[in-house]
Design an enzyme around this catalytic site. Structure first.
Site, PDB file in Angstrom:
ATOM      1  CB  SER A  78      -0.936   0.005   1.213  1.00  0.00           C
ATOM      2  OG  SER A  78      -1.824   1.108   1.162  1.00  0.00           O
ATOM      3  CG  ASP A  79       2.988   4.845  -1.527  1.00  0.00           C
ATOM      4  OD1 ASP A  79       3.885   4.690  -0.675  1.00  0.00           O
ATOM      5  OD2 ASP A  79       2.869   5.887  -2.198  1.00  0.00           O
ATOM      6  CD  GLN A  80      -2.873   8.261   2.872  1.00  0.00           C
ATOM      7  OE1 GLN A  80      -2.192   8.667   3.813  1.00  0.00           O
ATOM      8  NE2 GLN A  80      -4.128   7.844   3.016  1.00  0.00           N
ATOM      9  CB  ALA A 115      -2.233   2.798  -4.419  1.00  0.00           C
TER      10      ALA A 115
END
Length: 208
Positions: A78-80, A115
Site C-alpha cells: 500500500s502507498d498513499q 493505493a
C-alpha cells in the site's frame, strides 16, 4: 449417517508489506493473523510521474518485493500520497514542517490517493485499487495549528494530521467511499480482495 464433515477453509498466510503502525492497526481490525515485513524499496517519484501513477507503482513494488521472500503467501502492498492542488505533501518529519503544511492547508482542500496491491500465493492473482479521499480543512488560526502539532505530533503523517484522533477537529468535512482509506488502508475494498485471494476474512464461530 454421513461421516464426511465440511473442512474449514484453508487460510493463506498473510503478509503486510509495510512497517507503518497505522496500516498494521487497520489490518488488525479484520482479525486475520498476519506478518509484517518491510519492503525496503526506493520511493523516489519518477520524472513527470503523476500522483495516481506514483501510488499505484509503489504499492505494487512493495507487494512484489515482499512476495520474493514469501512466495506462498498473500501479500498486501500500500502507498498513499496527499495532494494540495498539484503539490505533493510528504511526511513533515519535524514540528516546523508540520506547522507549515497545516498553514497552507487552512481553508483548502487536500486529496489523499491511497493505493493497495494484493498478490495471491505464487502470483496466481494480482488486484490493485486506488481510493480517493477529499479533506476540506476549516480555516485554522496559527495558534490552533501550533497547539495541535505540539499536542499530537503528527510528524510521520502525510498532511500533518491524524484523522483517527485529534486531527479530526481540523476539518469541515471528509468525502470518501471508505473511511479507513484516509488512515492508510481502504478496508472495504481490501476485505473483498483478500477473500478472492484465499483468506477467510469473516472468522468462523466454533459453536456454529
Amino acid at each position: 449417517m454421513n461421516s464426511h464433515r465440511s473442512l474449514p477453509p484453508v487460510v493463506a498466510r498473510l503478509v503486510l508489506a509495510s512497517t507503518s503502525i497505522y496500516r498494521r492497526q487497520l489490518l488488525e481490525r479484520l482479525r486475520i493473523p498476519f506478518t509484517v515485513h518491510s519492503p525496503g524499496i526506493d520511493e523516489t517519484p519518477l520524472p513527470n510521474e503523476d500522483a495516481i501513477s506514483l501510488v499505484h507503482r509503489l504499492a505494487k513494488a512493495k507487494a512484489e518485493k515482499v512476495a520474493e521472500r514469501y512466495p506462498d503467501s498473500v501479500i498486501i502492498g500500500s502507498d498513499q500520497v496527499a495532494l494540495r492542488g498539484a503539490s505533493i505533501l510528504g511526511k513533515p518529519g519535524n514540528n516546523d514542517a508540520a506547522i507549515t503544511q497545516l498553514k497552507a492547508a487552512s481553508g483548502a482542500q487536500v486529496v489523499f490517493q491511497t493505493a493497495v496491491h494484493v498478490i495471491a500465493p505464487q502470483h496466481q492473482r494480482h488486484e490493485a485499487h486506488v481510493d480517493a479521499t477529499l479533506v476540506k480543512f476549516r480555516p485554522l488560526s496559527d495558534e490552533e495549528i501550533v497547539r495541535y502539532v505540539m499536542a499530537e505530533q503528527p510528524l510521520d503523517c502525510a498532511g500533518a494530521f491524524k484523522a483517527e484522533a485529534l486531527g479530526i477537529t481540523l476539518f469541515d468535512r471528509i468525502d470518501s467511499q471508505d473511511p479507513s482509506a484516509l488512515m492508510g488502508l481502504p478496508l472495504i475494498w481490501l476485505a473483498g480482495a483478500l477473500r478472492r485471494a484465499g483468506c477467510a476474512v469473516c472468522p468462523v464461530h466454533r459453536g456454529f
